[in-house]
Write a protein that holds these residues in place. Sequence first.
Motif, PDB file in Angstrom:
ATOM      1  N   SER A   8       0.970  -1.230  -0.015  1.00  0.00           N
ATOM      2  CA  SER A   8      -0.149  -0.025   0.014  1.00  0.00           C
ATOM      3  C   SER A   8       0.786   1.170  -0.052  1.00  0.00           C
ATOM      4  CB  SER A   8      -0.918  -0.002   1.133  1.00  0.00           C
ATOM      5  OG  SER A   8      -1.917  -1.147   1.363  1.00  0.00           O
ATOM      6  N   VAL A   9       2.024   1.317   0.822  1.00  0.00           N
ATOM      7  CA  VAL A   9       2.783   2.502   0.669  1.00  0.00           C
ATOM      8  C   VAL A   9       3.570   2.568  -0.667  1.00  0.00           C
ATOM      9  CG1 VAL A   9       4.883   3.079   1.852  1.00  0.00           C
ATOM     10  CG2 VAL A   9       3.113   2.251   3.417  1.00  0.00           C
ATOM     11  N   VAL A  10       3.829   1.435  -1.044  1.00  0.00           N
ATOM     12  CA  VAL A  10       4.612   1.641  -2.553  1.00  0.00           C
ATOM     13  C   VAL A  10       3.800   2.251  -3.289  1.00  0.00           C
ATOM     14  CG1 VAL A  10       5.604   0.425  -4.311  1.00  0.00           C
ATOM     15  CG2 VAL A  10       6.244  -0.355  -1.977  1.00  0.00           C
ATOM     16  N   LEU A  11       2.590   1.680  -3.621  1.00  0.00           N
ATOM     17  CA  LEU A  11       1.800   2.069  -4.445  1.00  0.00           C
ATOM     18  C   LEU A  11       1.457   3.695  -4.295  1.00  0.00           C
ATOM     19  CD1 LEU A  11      -0.957  -0.867  -4.701  1.00  0.00           C
ATOM     20  CD2 LEU A  11       0.762  -0.046  -6.293  1.00  0.00           C
ATOM     21  N   ILE A  48      12.565  14.643  -0.137  1.00  0.00           N
ATOM     22  CA  ILE A  48      12.486  14.907   1.185  1.00  0.00           C
ATOM     23  C   ILE A  48      11.034  15.440   1.492  1.00  0.00           C
ATOM     24  CG2 ILE A  48      13.419  16.614   2.610  1.00  0.00           C
ATOM     25  CD1 ILE A  48      16.156  16.530   1.349  1.00  0.00           C
ATOM     26  N   PHE A  49      10.391  16.318   0.545  1.00  0.00           N
ATOM     27  CA  PHE A  49       9.284  16.819   0.843  1.00  0.00           C
ATOM     28  C   PHE A  49       8.160  15.854   0.879  1.00  0.00           C
ATOM     29  CE2 PHE A  49      10.913  21.066  -0.044  1.00  0.00           C
ATOM     30  CZ  PHE A  49      10.219  21.737   0.988  1.00  0.00           C
ATOM     31  N   GLN A  50       8.155  14.853  -0.145  1.00  0.00           N
ATOM     32  CA  GLN A  50       7.195  13.874  -0.146  1.00  0.00           C
ATOM     33  C   GLN A  50       7.194  12.840   1.135  1.00  0.00           C
ATOM     34  OE1 GLN A  50       4.599  13.458  -1.756  1.00  0.00           O
ATOM     35  NE2 GLN A  50       4.964  14.165  -3.978  1.00  0.00           N
ATOM     36  N   ALA A  51       8.505  12.840   1.711  1.00  0.00           N
ATOM     37  CA  ALA A  51       8.798  12.009   2.966  1.00  0.00           C
ATOM     38  C   ALA A  51       8.278  12.751   4.001  1.00  0.00           C
ATOM     39  CB  ALA A  51      10.202  11.372   2.965  1.00  0.00           C
ATOM     40  N   SER A 149       7.733   3.742   6.340  1.00  0.00           N
ATOM     41  CA  SER A 149       6.794   4.186   5.198  1.00  0.00           C
ATOM     42  C   SER A 149       7.137   5.348   4.513  1.00  0.00           C
ATOM     43  CB  SER A 149       5.444   3.997   5.902  1.00  0.00           C
ATOM     44  OG  SER A 149       4.989   2.852   6.174  1.00  0.00           O
ATOM     45  N   VAL A 150       7.395   6.301   5.249  1.00  0.00           N
ATOM     46  CA  VAL A 150       7.540   7.736   4.572  1.00  0.00           C
ATOM     47  C   VAL A 150       9.081   7.563   3.988  1.00  0.00           C
ATOM     48  CG1 VAL A 150       6.136   9.042   6.277  1.00  0.00           C
ATOM     49  CG2 VAL A 150       8.668   8.695   6.887  1.00  0.00           C
ATOM     50  N   GLY A 151       9.848   6.580   4.470  1.00  0.00           N
ATOM     51  CA  GLY A 151      11.428   6.433   3.971  1.00  0.00           C
ATOM     52  C   GLY A 151      11.085   5.995   2.304  1.00  0.00           C
ATOM     53  N   ILE A 152      10.239   4.945   2.228  1.00  0.00           N
ATOM     54  CA  ILE A 152       9.871   4.287   1.122  1.00  0.00           C
ATOM     55  C   ILE A 152       9.190   5.346   0.111  1.00  0.00           C
ATOM     56  CG2 ILE A 152       8.399   2.576  -0.073  1.00  0.00           C
ATOM     57  CD1 ILE A 152       8.616   0.912   2.691  1.00  0.00           C
ATOM     58  N   ILE A 153       8.328   5.960   0.598  1.00  0.00           N
ATOM     59  CA  ILE A 153       7.832   7.212  -0.434  1.00  0.00           C
ATOM     60  C   ILE A 153       8.623   8.276  -0.884  1.00  0.00           C
ATOM     61  CG2 ILE A 153       6.058   8.970  -0.202  1.00  0.00           C
ATOM     62  CD1 ILE A 153       4.401   7.476   1.543  1.00  0.00           C
TER      63      ILE A 153
END
Length: 203
Positions: A8-11, A48-51, A149-153
């Motif tokens: 879910s996080v990857v998608l 960075i902002f997306q995380a 999760s935010v690291g993956i994003i």
Amino acid sequence: MLWSIVLSVVLSGISLSMDAFAVSICDGMVYRNLNKRKAVVMPTTFGIFQAAMPIIGFYIGMAFHQIDAFDAVDHWIAFALLLFIGGKMIFDGARELISKQEELQPKQFSFPEVLVQGVATSIDALFVGFSLNAMLEGVNNVQVWAWISVGIIGVITFAISLVGVIIGVKVGKLFRKKASIAEIVGGVVLIAIALKILIEGLL
């Protein structure tokens, strides 16, 4: 359960990175003084902002159960920022296009402009952070998994945005003699993204 969360996080990361991808293409097209360092700065900033936005949303969601006030204005903020940048690009490109100079001045890399783009394209990621609380409910070490999760994003956004910059640079070479045309095209694309964000927020 953890695999479904990661999927879910990857998608979510791929979906969230699409606006940054489009903006990266525009930047690659219009900036003419890019070197390897500057080319990496753009996807790094977007990543960075997306995380950062989801982790901020995660902790806000832990403190409050409803975030209706920000939900009503977030798309307007992103719309205004991208509309301003896109409008300025079109204005500058059109001004150069009608000038009598034989050699048009190419657009120079602007880190403050990239920062504004990073904020504008990542605001919607704040709400992914709100949903992380529900997504990770019942999981041990919730905060650790939130950071993972935010690291993956962030990594996904960096990779996709880097591809966007490379594509933009290659497309921009077609306009090497007419940098102003590329700038106008980039401005139109940014305004289109701004409208997309606004419409999605209003619906």
